[in-house]
Design a protein around this motif. Structure first.
Motif, PDB file in Angstrom:
ATOM      1  N   UNK A 136       0.684  -1.140   0.019  1.00  0.00           N
ATOM      2  CA  UNK A 136      -0.058   0.078  -0.108  1.00  0.00           C
ATOM      3  C   UNK A 136       0.955   1.234  -0.081  1.00  0.00           C
ATOM      4  N   UNK A 137       1.919   1.254   0.658  1.00  0.00           N
ATOM      5  CA  UNK A 137       2.799   2.501   0.736  1.00  0.00           C
ATOM      6  C   UNK A 137       3.588   2.578  -0.580  1.00  0.00           C
ATOM      7  N   UNK A 138       3.876   1.441  -1.303  1.00  0.00           N
ATOM      8  CA  UNK A 138       4.686   1.720  -2.426  1.00  0.00           C
ATOM      9  C   UNK A 138       3.576   2.355  -3.401  1.00  0.00           C
ATOM     10  N   UNK A 139       2.503   1.881  -3.551  1.00  0.00           N
ATOM     11  CA  UNK A 139       1.310   2.192  -4.430  1.00  0.00           C
ATOM     12  C   UNK A 139       1.031   3.742  -4.118  1.00  0.00           C
ATOM     13  N   UNK A 140       1.114   4.232  -2.588  1.00  0.00           N
ATOM     14  CA  UNK A 140       0.815   5.860  -2.476  1.00  0.00           C
ATOM     15  C   UNK A 140       1.767   6.529  -2.927  1.00  0.00           C
ATOM     16  N   UNK A 141       3.262   6.048  -2.678  1.00  0.00           N
ATOM     17  CA  UNK A 141       4.288   6.701  -3.094  1.00  0.00           C
ATOM     18  C   UNK A 141       4.427   7.062  -4.707  1.00  0.00           C
ATOM     19  N   UNK A 142       3.989   5.898  -5.166  1.00  0.00           N
ATOM     20  CA  UNK A 142       3.917   6.042  -6.639  1.00  0.00           C
ATOM     21  C   UNK A 142       2.875   6.879  -7.077  1.00  0.00           C
ATOM     22  N   UNK A 143       1.765   7.126  -6.615  1.00  0.00           N
ATOM     23  CA  UNK A 143       0.648   7.993  -6.824  1.00  0.00           C
ATOM     24  C   UNK A 143       0.981   9.290  -6.647  1.00  0.00           C
ATOM     25  N   UNK A 144       1.767   9.664  -5.499  1.00  0.00           N
ATOM     26  CA  UNK A 144       2.114  10.986  -5.167  1.00  0.00           C
ATOM     27  C   UNK A 144       3.105  11.568  -5.984  1.00  0.00           C
TER      28      UNK A 144
END
Length: 254
Positions: A136-144
């Motif tokens: 989830x954190x990797x996905x969030x950082x990718x989106x950000x």
């Protein structure tokens, strides 16, 4: 005024939800009596999927998304003056890979009134919680940290393919649509998400703001935003009733 924290991912998505069709209800059981259902029936599978829609929407975690594996046992109980209550045992699969992720026990109560189905569900997982959080954190950082806003249409395409760059959009759409499908499903009608018709990522502008407020007087605002060539006007001191703060939202908003 305190600075605002980074904005969480959000999405403006146009979804295509398709009904699974009318589910054949079993013959009415005597009040209070329990009836065994065929675990492979559409009714048992549809009710198990509804329980997972509820779970997926509550967990709000793309890394923890689960799909229905196989219903092992299903029982229906008719509750006088309330409705039908289903008792379910089923296995689950990872929504993306299809690998086994564990098993669940759930009850689903369809009320005679037009209230939402009442779901209680407990699952055991083979996937480590730390792994889920890392995904989830990797996905969030990718989106950000997208250099350009994500824009997509028809996800997946007519061949069932999803471009790697659009996989985050699909994951968030599954999470968000789970709430819709739980809310819209009934005892004899279920839904599944067929496609994201369109998606567009929103960018939050980073702004610095100074405002002055006095009761009975218009609000005075001075600001500049990162996307504009404006500069904060220099001020000396802080006036009565004024506040200085930073609105600095950078996130993966759609």
């Amino acid at each position: 005024m305190q600075g605002l924290s980074a904005a969480p991912p959000a999405a403006f998505l146009n979804l295509l939800l398709l009904p699974l069709g009318a589910l054949l209800l079993p013959a009415a059981a005597a009040p209070g009596a329990e009836r065994e259902l065929n675990p492979s029936s559409r009714l048992a599978a549809g009710t198990a999927r509804l329980a997972l829609h509820y779970l997926n929407s509550r967990e709000a975690s793309p890394g923890a998304l689960q799909a229905l594996g196989q219903v092992r046992k299903a029982t229906l109980k008719s509750i006088p003056d309330s409705g039908h209550k289903y008792y379910l045992q089923f296995t689950t699969e990872d929504y993306k890979s299809g690998e086994n992720t564990g098993s669940c026990l759930a009850t689903v109560l369809y009320l005679k009134t037009k209230s939402l189905p009442v779901v209680n569900i407990k699952c055991t997982r083979t996937k480590d919680q730390n792994q889920i959080q890392e995904e989830d954190n990797r996905l969030y950082q990718k989106l950000r940290h997208q250099t350009k806003p994500i824009i997509g249409n028809n996800i997946p395409d007519s061949y069932g393919n999803i471009e790697p760059a659009l996989e985050p959009v699909w994951a968030l759409a599954v999470v968000g649509s789970s709430y819709i499908m739980w809310e819209k499903s009934t005892e004899n009608t279920g839904y599944f998400m067929a496609q994201v018709k369109s998606a567009k990522q929103w960018e939050i502008i980073s702004c610095h703001m100074r405002l002055t407020w006095l009761p009975g007087h218009p609000l005075k605002v001075k600001y500049f935003c990162a996307s504009e060539n404006q500069k904060v006007e220099d001020g000396s001191g802080v006036e009565s009733g004024s506040a200085a703060g930073i609105l600095h939202e950078r996130g993966a908003n759609f």
